[in-house]
Design a protein around this motif. Structure first.
Motif, PDB file in Angstrom:
ATOM      1  N   SER A  61       0.829  -1.198   0.000  1.00 49.27           N
ATOM      2  CA  SER A  61       0.000   0.000   0.000  1.00 49.27           C
ATOM      3  C   SER A  61       0.864   1.249   0.000  1.00 49.27           C
ATOM      4  O   SER A  61       1.627   1.492   0.938  1.00 49.27           O
ATOM      5  CB  SER A  61      -0.914   0.008   1.235  1.00 49.27           C
ATOM      6  OG  SER A  61      -1.660   1.192   1.301  1.00 49.27           O
ATOM      7  N   SER A  64       0.218   3.738   2.964  1.00 47.91           N
ATOM      8  CA  SER A  64       0.704   3.450   4.312  1.00 47.91           C
ATOM      9  C   SER A  64       2.163   3.877   4.447  1.00 47.91           C
ATOM     10  O   SER A  64       2.976   3.657   3.542  1.00 47.91           O
ATOM     11  CB  SER A  64       0.578   1.946   4.610  1.00 47.91           C
ATOM     12  OG  SER A  64       1.236   1.616   5.808  1.00 47.91           O
ATOM     13  N   THR A  68       2.957  -1.147   3.651  1.00 51.70           N
ATOM     14  CA  THR A  68       2.097  -2.330   3.696  1.00 51.70           C
ATOM     15  C   THR A  68       0.940  -2.058   4.642  1.00 51.70           C
ATOM     16  O   THR A  68       1.126  -1.486   5.722  1.00 51.70           O
ATOM     17  CB  THR A  68       2.873  -3.563   4.201  1.00 51.70           C
ATOM     18  OG1 THR A  68       3.995  -3.801   3.349  1.00 51.70           O
ATOM     19  CG2 THR A  68       1.997  -4.803   4.213  1.00 51.70           C
ATOM     20  N   THR A  69      -0.262  -2.462   4.236  1.00 51.48           N
ATOM     21  CA  THR A  69      -1.406  -2.476   5.153  1.00 51.48           C
ATOM     22  C   THR A  69      -1.534  -3.885   5.702  1.00 51.48           C
ATOM     23  O   THR A  69      -1.636  -4.849   4.943  1.00 51.48           O
ATOM     24  CB  THR A  69      -2.702  -2.064   4.436  1.00 51.48           C
ATOM     25  OG1 THR A  69      -2.584  -0.714   3.986  1.00 51.48           O
ATOM     26  CG2 THR A  69      -3.897  -2.166   5.375  1.00 51.48           C
ATOM     27  N   ASP A 119      -3.321  -2.894  11.057  1.00 53.08           N
ATOM     28  CA  ASP A 119      -4.112  -1.743  10.639  1.00 53.08           C
ATOM     29  C   ASP A 119      -5.609  -2.037  10.577  1.00 53.08           C
ATOM     30  O   ASP A 119      -6.432  -1.146  10.805  1.00 53.08           O
ATOM     31  CB  ASP A 119      -3.656  -1.279   9.251  1.00 53.08           C
ATOM     32  CG  ASP A 119      -2.174  -0.946   9.216  1.00 53.08           C
ATOM     33  OD1 ASP A 119      -1.771   0.027   9.881  1.00 53.08           O
ATOM     34  OD2 ASP A 119      -1.419  -1.682   8.549  1.00 53.08           O
TER      35      ASP A 119
END
Length: 316
Positions: A61, A64, A68-69, A119
């Motif tokens: 992502s 983010s 990474t999400t 998240d």
């Protein structure tokens, strides 16, 4: 079974810049189930200690700061059994022996993650063996299926009294409920608030493209409990994984080797472990007919035993 996008007409082909996710299984406790309550033609008296699987999903992502999400699907059992209510404790007493450690937090930590790194938490549903310890996930947005918040507050009738749920367990300010799966002004109002829109995808009448890039779909999977959802994810070119939650409690139901068991409901009738057995059976049939997708249900003991290398920090 793996497939290529070209030979699977059920799902859309990958885009030229398709995003894929990494999925890792997580140990999240065990409970013991009497087979006769779950499958037809059960061996008399047989009980099996099975996992309540959770999954870490890492989505690349650009939005983010971490790049990474990190999403967790289901939270399994609580590591501290005193966190369950009296009615839940009674139910748990019939599911012994249980294993409470490692739970999701401990499984993440063993692979180098902290619960604070997560998240998003998506719950397939809010039965006691899937809700885990939400308070561990202090930075996560929680996502639940339509009707879940009302179920937590008011219960779901005489077979699902409010005492079986912890109404105050989810952080309401950080919890989003998916819209109703139906047409009309109410659904449209929910969709405007959540930016999540249900749409058909292949065999599934209602799905939400969660990240908006075709990598992870939330699938409406009705029948087991109000708000029950599954996840469908692309993990590589031509490879899909379907996380089935409690669509069924034994993989032999998916393969039609067994059926969904019925038993006395205590009120002069018959019931199953599902709130609506007929609808649940239709959901299972739909999942079982999907081609070229690896399906993993939450309580599949044989899958866990055969796939230890795919647990975090390994991957599916």
């Amino acid at each position: 079974m793996a497939s290529t996008d070209s030979d699977t007409i059920t799902f859309p082909a990958a885009s030229p810049k398709q995003t894929y996710v990494k999925i890792s299984a997580l140990d999240a406790g065990h409970l013991t189930l009497p087979e006769s309550l779950f499958v037809t033609d059960a061996e008399p008296g047989k009980r099996s200690t099975v996992p309540s699987l959770s999954f870490l999903i890492q989505h690349p992502s650009s939005s983010s700061t971490k790049g990474t999400t990190n999403l967790v699907f289901d939270l399994g059992l609580k590591r501290d059994i005193s966190g369950y209510r009296t009615a839940q404790q009674h139910h748990i007493s019939q599911r012994q022996p249980t294993t409470l450690s490692p739970d999701v937090a401990e499984s993440l930590q063993a692979g180098g993650f902290q619960p604070s790194d997560i998240d998003v938490v998506i719950l397939s549903h809010v039965h006691w063996d899937h809700v885990g310890t939400p308070s561990d996930f202090v930075n996560a947005e929680f996502v639940v299926g339509s009707g879940t918040l009302d179920l937590l507050s008011n219960g779901g009738g005489k077979l699902y009294p409010v005492e079986l749920f912890n109404a105050d367990e989810l952080p309401r300010a950080r919890t989003k409920e998916l819209p109703p799966v139906r047409d009309g002004d109410i659904a449209k109002a929910f969709e405007r608030q959540t930016a999540h829109v249900w749409a058909p995808l292949g065999a599934f009448p209602a799905t939400v493209d969660f990240f908006g890039d075709g990598s992870v779909y939330v699938v409406d999977a009705p029948g087991h409990l109000t708000g029950h959802v599954n996840l469908l994810a692309r993990v590589a070119p031509g490879r899909w994984v379907y996380l089935g939650g409690d669509c069924c409690h034994d993989p032999r139901i998916l393969t039609r080797e067994k059926g969904i068991a019925l038993y006395d409901d205590g009120c002069g009738g018959k019931r199953s472990v599902h709130a609506d057995t007929e609808v649940a059976a239709a959901t299972v049939k739909r999942i079982g007919e999907v081609v070229g997708v690896e399906v993993v249900v939450a309580h599949d003991k044989s899958w866990r035993e055969a796939n230890r290398g795919r647990f975090w920090p390994g991957s599916l």
